[in-house]
Design an enzyme around this catalytic site. Structure first.
Site, mmCIF file in Angstrom:
data_model
loop_
_atom_site.group_PDB
_atom_site.id
_atom_site.type_symbol
_atom_site.label_atom_id
_atom_site.label_comp_id
_atom_site.label_asym_id
_atom_site.label_seq_id
_atom_site.Cartn_x
_atom_site.Cartn_y
_atom_site.Cartn_z
ATOM 1 C CE LYS A 54 -3.612 -0.057 -0.487
ATOM 2 N NZ LYS A 54 -4.813 -0.415 -1.318
ATOM 3 C CB SER A 271 -3.895 -10.862 2.082
ATOM 4 O OG SER A 271 -2.734 -10.062 2.029
HETATM 5 N N1 PMP Z 1 -3.478 -7.619 1.445
HETATM 6 C C1 PMP Z 1 -3.238 -6.725 2.406
HETATM 7 C C2 PMP Z 1 -2.527 -7.167 3.643
HETATM 8 C C3 PMP Z 1 -3.686 -5.394 2.250
HETATM 9 O O1 PMP Z 1 -3.464 -4.492 3.222
HETATM 10 C C4 PMP Z 1 -4.388 -5.036 1.074
HETATM 11 C C5 PMP Z 1 -4.914 -3.645 0.920
HETATM 12 N N2 PMP Z 1 -6.243 -3.509 1.376
HETATM 13 C C6 PMP Z 1 -4.613 -6.019 0.091
HETATM 14 C C7 PMP Z 1 -4.131 -7.294 0.318
HETATM 15 C C8 PMP Z 1 -5.385 -5.744 -1.181
HETATM 16 O O2 PMP Z 1 -4.772 -4.797 -2.042
HETATM 17 P P1 PMP Z 1 -5.671 -3.816 -2.895
HETATM 18 O O3 PMP Z 1 -6.277 -2.824 -1.949
HETATM 19 O O4 PMP Z 1 -4.722 -3.174 -3.851
HETATM 20 O O5 PMP Z 1 -6.717 -4.622 -3.571
#
Ligand code: PMP
Length: 313
Positions: A54, A271
């Protein structure tokens, strides 16, 4: 804004955002029955100075806001964030000298809360039972009530979010694979990573398969990801871009996070592990291929969560 004239030597923090390493998984693919002709590559986004993918979106959002005059002259940046975008904003606010107010669900982990506090961000807590959607609703209310106090960055609707990946992550993956990437796998939160990177890869090679990853349940432990069928859908999201959707169970992701730590030496967040679960499903179906998965952050912020604590109990 940015580094002062004083600094002739050294580099600024923000120059270290992006250009993250692309590692090749060495031992995990064989253990999961993946053919020798398939390379499983992972983009290690915790190498960004704020510790996550991010940083890319936050930097671009803040740069655009200063350029347009929306931020500056004492206004505070306001946004709803489950954590990593907030950490990135807070880091940039500290480095560049602007105030940051973050609306976060009261349920956010202790590590994240401590990190945001350390960077000096102001926190407003939303109803933990409403998750990130509750934080978004409260941020909208605050932005509407105090327009002179806040610049509402709105990462879910802000095109700078996906553009950061279109001009950064996507280009890097093309360069790092010599254009040989065949599949791209990313979790969906704001969807900025997938929208920006996916568009850039498809432009270069329309046959690249884009694989989106979501939790399989609205109540999940995959911090940063959204269960889109039941969530507020981000304005920047275009589902027609995605070729294949994989839904991942939290426990399955946790098991793979432990395996990534012990088999590859990669300590990643839930994630990231979910993205590798999906990448392995795709990989097992192929004889040849170059699969790139995004690993958004490291496991350090999750050491006190069930991901590691359940196992020790
Ligand atoms: N994984 C984590 C740990 C995140 O902080 C985020 C951001 N919300 C994401 C995945 C997903 O990324 P994006 O917001 O670009 O879809």
């Amino acid at each position: 804004m940015g580094p002062s004239m004083r600094c002739q030597l050294g580099e600024s923090l923000t120059e270290r955002i992006g250009n993250t390493p692309l590692f090749c998984l060495q031992r995990l693919p064989a253990a999961h029955g993946v053919a020798e002709g398939v390379q499983l590559l992972v983009k290690a986004e915790w190498y960004n100075p704020g510790g996550s993918v991010k940083d890319r979106a936050a930097l671009r959002i803040v740069q655009e806001a200063f350029r347009s005059g929306a931020l500056g002259n004492g206004k505070r940046l306001l946004d709803a964030t489950s954590g990593n975008t907030g950490i990135a904003y807070a880091m940039l606010g500290a480095a560049w000298g602007f105030g940051v107010t973050l609306v976060v669900p009261a349920s956010i982990g202790e590590e994240r809360r401590a990190i945001l506090h350390a960077y000096g961000a102001e926190l407003v807590f939303s109803d933990p039972y409403e998750g990130t959607d509750g934080a978004i609703r409260l941020a909208r209310e605050l932005a509407a009530a105090y327009p002179e106090r806040y610049y509402y960055a709105d990462q879910y609707s802000n095109p700078a979010n996906w553009l950061a990946h279109y001009e950064g992550t996507g280009v890097e993956i093309l360069e790092q694979t010599g254009g040989r990437v065949t599949h791209f796998v990313a979790g969906l939160g704001t969807t900025g990573t997938m929208m920006g990177t996916g568009r850039r890869l498809k432009e270069s090679n329309p046959t690249v398969m884009l694989v989106g990853v979501q939790p399989d349940d609205p109540f999940h432990g995959l911090e940063g990801l959204k269960h889109l069928p039941t969530a507020l859908v981000p304005a920047i999201y275009d589902p027609s871009l995605i070729d294949r959707m994989e839904f991942v169970d939290t426990e399955e992701a946790y098991r793979l996070a432990r395996e990534l730590a012990r088999r590859e030496g990669l300590l990643v967040g839930p994630s990231a592990a979910a993205a590798v679960v999906a990448a392995l499903r795709v990989a097992r179906e192929l004889e040849h291929g170059v699969i790139v998965a995004i690993l958004p952050d490291s496991g350090l912020k999750y050491l006190s969560t069930p991901l590691w604590q359940a196992e020790r109990a």
